[in-house]
Enzyme design. Structure first.
Site, PDB file in Angstrom:
ATOM      1  N   ARG A  95      -3.414   5.573   8.492  1.00 13.40           N
ATOM      2  CA  ARG A  95      -4.914   5.837   8.676  1.00 13.40           C
ATOM      3  C   ARG A  95      -4.459   4.279   9.427  1.00 13.40           C
ATOM      4  O   ARG A  95      -5.632   4.843  10.548  1.00 13.40           O
ATOM      5  CB  ARG A  95      -5.511   5.252   7.751  1.00 13.40           C
ATOM      6  CG  ARG A  95      -7.039   5.430   7.901  1.00 13.40           C
ATOM      7  CD  ARG A  95      -7.957   5.486   6.520  1.00 13.40           C
ATOM      8  NE  ARG A  95      -7.878   4.228   6.020  1.00 13.40           N
ATOM      9  CZ  ARG A  95      -8.254   2.842   6.121  1.00 13.40           C
ATOM     10  NH1 ARG A  95      -9.542   3.390   7.677  1.00 13.40           N
ATOM     11  NH2 ARG A  95      -8.102   1.755   5.762  1.00 13.40           N
ATOM     12  N   CYS A 148       3.181   0.319   1.302  1.00 11.71           N
ATOM     13  CA  CYS A 148       2.906   0.085  -0.195  1.00 11.71           C
ATOM     14  C   CYS A 148       3.877   0.599  -0.519  1.00 11.71           C
ATOM     15  O   CYS A 148       4.241   0.735  -2.493  1.00 11.71           O
ATOM     16  CB  CYS A 148       1.649   0.226  -1.109  1.00 11.71           C
ATOM     17  SG  CYS A 148       0.818  -1.963  -0.966  1.00 11.71           S
ATOM     18  N   HIS A 170      -0.474  -2.105  -7.505  1.00  8.56           N
ATOM     19  CA  HIS A 170      -1.528  -2.976  -6.764  1.00  8.56           C
ATOM     20  C   HIS A 170      -3.115  -3.450  -7.391  1.00  8.56           C
ATOM     21  O   HIS A 170      -2.584  -3.729  -8.269  1.00  8.56           O
ATOM     22  CB  HIS A 170      -2.115  -1.905  -6.452  1.00  8.56           C
ATOM     23  CG  HIS A 170      -1.791  -0.686  -5.004  1.00  8.56           C
ATOM     24  ND1 HIS A 170      -1.264   0.688  -5.070  1.00  8.56           N
ATOM     25  CD2 HIS A 170      -1.799  -2.005  -3.651  1.00  8.56           C
ATOM     26  CE1 HIS A 170      -1.510   0.572  -3.430  1.00  8.56           C
ATOM     27  NE2 HIS A 170      -0.995  -0.639  -3.018  1.00  8.56           N
TER      28      HIS A 170
HETATM   29  N1  PCA Z   1      -1.010  -3.141   0.911  1.00 11.52           N
HETATM   30  C1  PCA Z   1      -1.089  -1.789   1.710  1.00 11.52           C
HETATM   31  C2  PCA Z   1       0.289  -2.974   2.405  1.00 11.52           C
HETATM   32  C3  PCA Z   1       0.585  -4.080   2.622  1.00 11.52           C
HETATM   33  C4  PCA Z   1      -0.749  -4.491   1.193  1.00 11.52           C
HETATM   34  O1  PCA Z   1      -1.095  -5.033   0.651  1.00 11.52           O
HETATM   35  C5  PCA Z   1      -0.699  -0.781   1.034  1.00 11.52           C
HETATM   36  O2  PCA Z   1      -1.170  -1.197   0.131  1.00 11.52           O
HETATM   37  O3  PCA Z   1      -0.443   0.506   1.279  1.00 11.52           O
END
Ligand code: PCA
Length: 216
Positions: A95, A148, A170
């Site tokens: 995005r 990620c 996450h």
């Molecule tokens: N979050 C992003 C990329 C790096 C990060 O800390 C993600 O969720 O893709």
């Protein structure tokens, strides 16, 4: 106190991206490394938010540290809970541009790879451990389609080759980060959360059999 006979856990987090000054995943991972007194050697690596670099950086860190367990983490701004990811998918659909200005749309991560990989971590036991520690937690069924997800996908492909226990978690934003009205979790709680995640990931018992599903 860890010694040379104990296993190594590799904990990764990310550099800032999208114009932010910091990344709470790295704030939490680096703070945990500084205070870790658990039953293993804990090493942390900060990964670039660059699609073209993550596989090589992960492979190099695994070669250097020879971990038995790899826990990759990243920021999911807007989520209110710490979320072990169930599945990595073979797609890049950005995005926003990555930190090298690349913005792939509907490209495979690996044209010859499987459509998806499941986490090798005990995601249900991690959620239970986090809730017992007073940290909001839930299984997530999508790691997104940005870097990620790519790190998670590459990690599982490398983990299968090298026989590692590995997966991705996450984390929410911390107070003062980004958009004011989005949910946040205090940094101290994120550090405690990653401590629980690492300990549960090291624990060889099988995962719990209890629902972490969702209707949507
Ligand atoms: N979050 C992003 C990329 C790096 C990060 O800390 C993600 O969720 O893709």
């Amino acid at each position: 106190m860890a010694d040379a006979t104990e296993p190594t856990v590799l904990l990764t987090a990310f550099e800032p991206f999208g114009g932010a000054a910091g990344n709470p995943s790295w704030d939490a991972a680096s703070a945990l490394a500084a205070s870790w007194d658990g039953p293993a050697r804990l090493v942390v690596e900060r990964l670039p938010v660059v699609f073209a670099e993550v596989r090589q950086r992960l492979a190099a860190a695994i070669l250097e540290h020879r971990p038995a367990v790899v826990v990759a983490t990243g920021l999911a701004e807007g989520r209110a809970a710490v979320t072990p990811e169930r599945v990595a998918i073979n797609v890049r659909d950005a995005r926003i541009p990555d930190n090298a200005g690349e913005q792939p749309v509907d490209e495979p991560i690996d044209p010859h790879g499987p459509a998806a990989y499941f986490s090798g971590l005990p995601i249900k036991r991690i959620v239970a451990g986090l809730r017992a520690a007073g940290v909001p937690a839930a299984v997530s069924n999508t790691a997104g389609t940005f870097t990620c997800n790519q790190v998670f996908y590459e990690l599982m492909s490398l983990a299968g080759r090298d026989g590692l226990r590995a997966g991705f978690v996450h984390v929410p934003a911390t107070p003062g980060f980004g958009t004011a009205d989005l949910p946040v979790v205090p940094l101290d709680d994120l550090v405690r959360a990653l401590d629980v995640v690492v300990r549960e990931s090291l624990d060889p018992r099988p995962d719990l059999v209890e629902s972490g599903g969702a209707e949507h």
